[in-house]
Structure formats: structure tokens, C-alpha cells
Scaffold this active site. Structure first.
Site, PDB file in Angstrom:
ATOM      1  N   ASN A  42       0.847  -1.200   0.000  1.00 29.05           N
ATOM      2  CA  ASN A  42       0.000   0.000   0.000  1.00 29.05           C
ATOM      3  C   ASN A  42       0.880   1.248   0.000  1.00 29.05           C
ATOM      4  O   ASN A  42       1.964   1.269   0.601  1.00 29.05           O
ATOM      5  CB  ASN A  42      -1.003  -0.002   1.162  1.00 29.05           C
ATOM      6  CG  ASN A  42      -0.382  -0.150   2.529  1.00 29.05           C
ATOM      7  OD1 ASN A  42       0.664  -0.768   2.680  1.00 29.05           O
ATOM      8  ND2 ASN A  42      -1.023   0.407   3.530  1.00 29.05           N
ATOM      9  N   CYS A  53      -4.116   0.642  -2.532  1.00 28.72           N
ATOM     10  CA  CYS A  53      -3.938  -0.577  -1.733  1.00 28.72           C
ATOM     11  C   CYS A  53      -2.862  -1.481  -2.345  1.00 28.72           C
ATOM     12  O   CYS A  53      -2.557  -1.397  -3.543  1.00 28.72           O
ATOM     13  CB  CYS A  53      -5.244  -1.366  -1.675  1.00 28.72           C
ATOM     14  SG  CYS A  53      -6.565  -0.562  -0.772  1.00 28.72           S
ATOM     15  N   GLU A  55      -3.052  -4.656  -3.043  1.00 27.95           N
ATOM     16  CA  GLU A  55      -3.579  -5.538  -4.094  1.00 27.95           C
ATOM     17  C   GLU A  55      -3.613  -4.837  -5.435  1.00 27.95           C
ATOM     18  O   GLU A  55      -3.233  -5.385  -6.464  1.00 27.95           O
ATOM     19  CB  GLU A  55      -5.012  -5.989  -3.752  1.00 27.95           C
ATOM     20  CG  GLU A  55      -5.168  -6.708  -2.451  1.00 27.95           C
ATOM     21  CD  GLU A  55      -5.472  -5.756  -1.301  1.00 27.95           C
ATOM     22  OE1 GLU A  55      -4.736  -4.768  -1.111  1.00 27.95           O
ATOM     23  OE2 GLU A  55      -6.441  -6.018  -0.577  1.00 27.95           O
ATOM     24  N   CYS A  89     -10.800  -2.892  -4.264  1.00 33.42           N
ATOM     25  CA  CYS A  89      -9.901  -3.944  -4.776  1.00 33.42           C
ATOM     26  C   CYS A  89     -10.702  -5.155  -5.254  1.00 33.42           C
ATOM     27  O   CYS A  89     -10.340  -5.789  -6.252  1.00 33.42           O
ATOM     28  CB  CYS A  89      -8.894  -4.348  -3.707  1.00 33.42           C
ATOM     29  SG  CYS A  89      -7.653  -3.058  -3.408  1.00 33.42           S
TER      30      CYS A  89
END
Ligand code: THU
Length: 129
Positions: A42, A53, A55, A89
Site C-alpha cells: 500500500n 492498496c 492488491e 480492490c
């Protein structure tokens, strides 16, 4: 790569997290269908909303390098809770990998397994347009 190795890569990315505001580090490791792995962390911002983030960092790194088919993602959190992906996400994952396997880790390295349909039922995708 074994699941353990993928999870270790996600946990290693905690050290790269730029999270001076929340102090909540997140790491991710995304495995493509051909076995290539992209990692992410992140990255926060003083204006808050530009924060990205872990991901999405990993997914956008992959897509920008020409990889769009994914097998699984490991997400490492820095607390005792299992780090599940946020709603944004989940929607980004839905775009590329509607059936993705998602491995959520806590700060002990313990894992909980989900699939995207479990975390984002009835998700919106390009087939609706
Ligand atoms: N965060 C992630 O990186 N992934 C998630 O799925 C949950 C939230 C980050 C964003 C922000 O930098 C910090 O965790 C606190 O929300």
C-alpha cells in the site's frame, strides 16, 4: 511456486509499505496463470484519497506489464485480523479474474482462503455493458 512461498512474498512486501498515516502495512503477491508473480504494497498520500492498496499496486503492475490472467493472490496484513481486500480492490479483481483465489493472512502468517465470488457476490463486469 508453493502457496507458502507466495504468502512469504506478500509478507516480505510489508517492509515496502508506505503507510505513515494509517501505520497499517499491507503486502500482496499476485500469481499469474503462467506462474509469474507481481508484488505490491500500500502507498498512502497526505491527501488520503490518492492512496492505493497493496492488491491494486500488484494488479496494476501486472497489467501494465502485459499480464491479465491471474490464478491467486496472497494479501498480508500487519494486525491480528486476516487482511481481506477492500471493496474497491474486489471490484478491480472482478475485472480481470472473476474466480480468483484469495489468500488472506494475519500478522502471524496464518491464512484464510476465499474465492472472489465469496467476497463479491453478483459482481458487476464488462458482460453487463
Ligand atoms: N489497505 C490495503 O492495502 N489493502 C486492503 O485491502 C485494505 C486496506 C491499505 C490502505 C491504507 O493504506 C491502509 O491499508 C489502511 O486502510
Amino acid at each position: 511456486m508453493t502457496e507458502k512461498e507466495l504468502c512469504q512474498k506478500a509478507m516480505d512486501m510489508l517492509a515496502r509499505s508506505y503507510s505513515p498515516y494509517s501505520h497499517f502495512a499491507v503486502g500482496a503477491a499476485l500469481e499469474c496463470e503462467d506462474g509469474t508473480v507481481f508484488t505490491g504494497c500500500n502507498i498512502e498520500n497526505a491527501a488520503f484519497s490518492p492512496t492505493v492498496c497493496a492488491e491494486r499496486t500488484a494488479i496494476f503492475k501486472a497489467v501494465s506489464e502485459g499480464y491479465t490472467k491471474f490464478r491467486r493472490i496472497a494479501i498480508a496484513g500487519s494486525s491480528e485480523d486476516f487482511c481481506v481486500p477492500c471493496g474497491v480492490c474486489r471490484q478491480v479483481i472482478r475485472e480481470f479474474a472473476p474466480e480468483l483465489e484469495i489468500i488472506c493472512l494475519n500478522n502471524k502468517g496464518e491464512a484464510k482462503h476465499f474465492t472472489l465470488p465469496q467476497l463479491l457476490p453478483h459482481g458487476f463486469g464488462g458482460e453487463f455493458l
